[in-house]
Design an enzyme around this catalytic site. Structure first.
Site, PDB file in Angstrom:
ATOM      1  N   TYR A 183     -13.637  -3.882  10.822  1.00 57.08           N
ATOM      2  CA  TYR A 183     -12.300  -3.287  10.780  1.00 57.08           C
ATOM      3  C   TYR A 183     -11.522  -3.658  12.045  1.00 57.08           C
ATOM      4  CZ  TYR A 183      -8.571   0.198  10.805  1.00 57.08           C
ATOM      5  OH  TYR A 183      -7.344   0.811  10.849  1.00 57.08           O
ATOM      6  N   SER A 208      -3.847  -1.255  14.840  1.00 58.47           N
ATOM      7  CA  SER A 208      -4.559  -0.023  15.173  1.00 58.47           C
ATOM      8  C   SER A 208      -5.184  -0.152  16.548  1.00 58.47           C
ATOM      9  CB  SER A 208      -5.661   0.240  14.143  1.00 58.47           C
ATOM     10  OG  SER A 208      -6.532   1.279  14.563  1.00 58.47           O
ATOM     11  N   GLY A 240       0.822  -1.206   0.000  1.00 55.86           N
ATOM     12  CA  GLY A 240       0.000   0.000   0.000  1.00 55.86           C
ATOM     13  C   GLY A 240       0.851   1.248   0.000  1.00 55.86           C
ATOM     14  N   ALA A 241       1.901   1.246  -0.827  1.00 56.60           N
ATOM     15  CA  ALA A 241       2.943   2.277  -0.724  1.00 56.60           C
ATOM     16  C   ALA A 241       2.708   3.497  -1.595  1.00 56.60           C
ATOM     17  CB  ALA A 241       4.300   1.657  -1.088  1.00 56.60           C
ATOM     18  N   ASN A 242       1.627   3.528  -2.372  1.00 62.20           N
ATOM     19  CA  ASN A 242       1.469   4.644  -3.307  1.00 62.20           C
ATOM     20  C   ASN A 242       0.848   5.892  -2.675  1.00 62.20           C
ATOM     21  OD1 ASN A 242      -0.977   2.661  -3.727  1.00 62.20           O
ATOM     22  ND2 ASN A 242      -1.738   4.692  -4.272  1.00 62.20           N
ATOM     23  N   SER A 243       0.362   5.783  -1.438  1.00 64.67           N
ATOM     24  CA  SER A 243      -0.244   6.962  -0.803  1.00 64.67           C
ATOM     25  C   SER A 243      -0.182   6.827   0.714  1.00 64.67           C
ATOM     26  CB  SER A 243      -1.712   7.117  -1.242  1.00 64.67           C
ATOM     27  OG  SER A 243      -2.494   6.025  -0.791  1.00 64.67           O
ATOM     28  N   GLY A 244      -0.530   7.901   1.412  1.00 66.13           N
ATOM     29  CA  GLY A 244      -0.679   7.884   2.861  1.00 66.13           C
ATOM     30  C   GLY A 244       0.543   7.417   3.619  1.00 66.13           C
ATOM     31  N   LEU A 245       0.298   6.594   4.634  1.00 64.93           N
ATOM     32  CA  LEU A 245       1.375   6.100   5.483  1.00 64.93           C
ATOM     33  C   LEU A 245       2.399   5.290   4.692  1.00 64.93           C
ATOM     34  CD1 LEU A 245      -0.732   4.893   8.541  1.00 64.93           C
ATOM     35  CD2 LEU A 245       0.819   6.844   8.514  1.00 64.93           C
ATOM     36  N   GLY A 246       1.913   4.500   3.728  1.00 63.59           N
ATOM     37  CA  GLY A 246       2.815   3.678   2.943  1.00 63.59           C
ATOM     38  C   GLY A 246       3.777   4.510   2.123  1.00 63.59           C
TER      39      GLY A 246
END
Length: 331
Positions: free
Chosen positions: A204, A176, A39-45
């Site tokens: 979640y 989380s 999930g590296a294309n946005s946000g925390l990643g």
């Protein structure tokens, strides 16, 4: 109703008054290290990717969308030089196709990485979804559980021998504080796909509890290896992870969350520090920190009693292995 102990978790609230043990300046030289961030294309990643690459790591962006990943790579090359003006050459960044919604593809993605013959020193299982409307994955499993837990389980297990060969190495399983909002009993495997037995929020929470349970079970299995498995909570970070809130929780709840996010939440760069601590801090190896749950930044915290239930950890492990063997077929 979802079980929650967040309000009464003294260790969690105490973390807000504790000194951050780790900043971006504390990341050591990572030259020669190879990392994968899901999930590296946005946000925390994305923030994690830039931080690792700016300290010399060769980072693979494991993402579903090649187009978004390639855009992120080009932007990351620019951002790496902004973060580290002394950085010479070009950041080492590569795309790895990974669809966490499909266990067979997760296995294939890991095989594609292994075929390159590279070591793997850092695996950051960051990707995920939150409070999405009820749906089943490509494998017929409740989607939040499938993406946040099962996809990463298959991906990690397929990579595990290479990670052990590359030790000292790290596995970071992003969890989380939401893990405390799961259904009663933590995880009821018999009703996993029963929409009536859960809510978007509890689903979640269940998936984030699975990250903790799995991380602890894996850490126990790697007790005699120099492979350090830990599970950070990033804190309240405003990213597109909440994009499903309106559809699943309603306009009012989504609006309140957005307002709070814009006013109070940390940026992805700050939110990524806790997983960067687990991925890179020398303290992890020096103090032999394994199977721990960290709240920002670098503060060891006691998770919910469900997360500490060793019987539930082993039950999840057996359940996950069974699913993996059913859905992943070697060619």
């Amino acid at each position: 109703m979802p079980y929650t102990n967040i309000v009464f978790n003294a260790a969690y609230w105490k973390s807000f008054t504790q000194r951050a043990k780790f900043t971006a300046e504390d990341i050591p030289d990572l030259t020669g290290k190879v990392a994968i961030v899901t999930g590296a294309n946005s946000g925390l990643g994305y923030a994690t990717t830039v931080a690792l690459a700016s300290h010399g790591a060769h980072v693979f962006l494991a993402c579903r969308s090649q187009g978004k990943a390639l855009q992120a790579i080009e932007q990351a090359k620019v951002d790496v030089k902004k973060k580290n003006p002394l950085f010479k050459g070009e950041a080492k960044l590569d795309f790895l196709a990974l669809d966490l919604n499909d266990m067979k593809q997760c296995h294939h993605a890991a095989q594609q990485f292994l075929a390159r013959g590279l070591p793997l020193h850092i695996l950051v299982n960051n990707g995920g979804i939150m409070t999405s409307p009820f749906a089943l994955s490509d494998n017929g499993i409740e989607q939040q559980f499938a993406v946040n837990h099962m996809g990463h389980f298959v991906f990690t297990m397929t990579l595990l021998d290479r990670i052990k060969e590359s030790q000292p190495s790290r596995i970071v399983m992003l969890s989380s504080i939401g893990h405390e909002m799961t259904t009663k009993g933590g995880i009821d495997f018999d009703t996993l796909n029963d929409e009536s037995k859960s809510s978007p929020t509890s689903r979640y929470g269940r998936s984030k509890l699975a990250n903790l349970l799995c991380g602890k079970a894996l850490a126990r299995r790697l007790a005699n290896e120099k492979v350090y498995v830990n599970m950070p909570h990033p804190g309240f970070v405003y990213t597109d992870l909440a994009r499903n809130n309106k559809a699943s929780l309603g306009t009012v709840a989504a609006g309140v969350y957005d307002m709070a996010g814009k006013m109070c939440a940390a940026t992805p760069e700050i939110g990524a520090l806790n997983q960067l601590y687990c991925a890179t801090s020398p303290e992890i190896e020096e103090n032999d920190l394994r199977g721990r749950y960290f709240v920002p930044v670098g503060n060891d915290c006691r998770p919910s009693h469900y997360a500490l239930d060793e019987e539930l950890q082993e039950k999840l492990w057996a359940f996950s292995e069974k699913l993996m063997h059913e859905h992943v077929r070697e060619p």
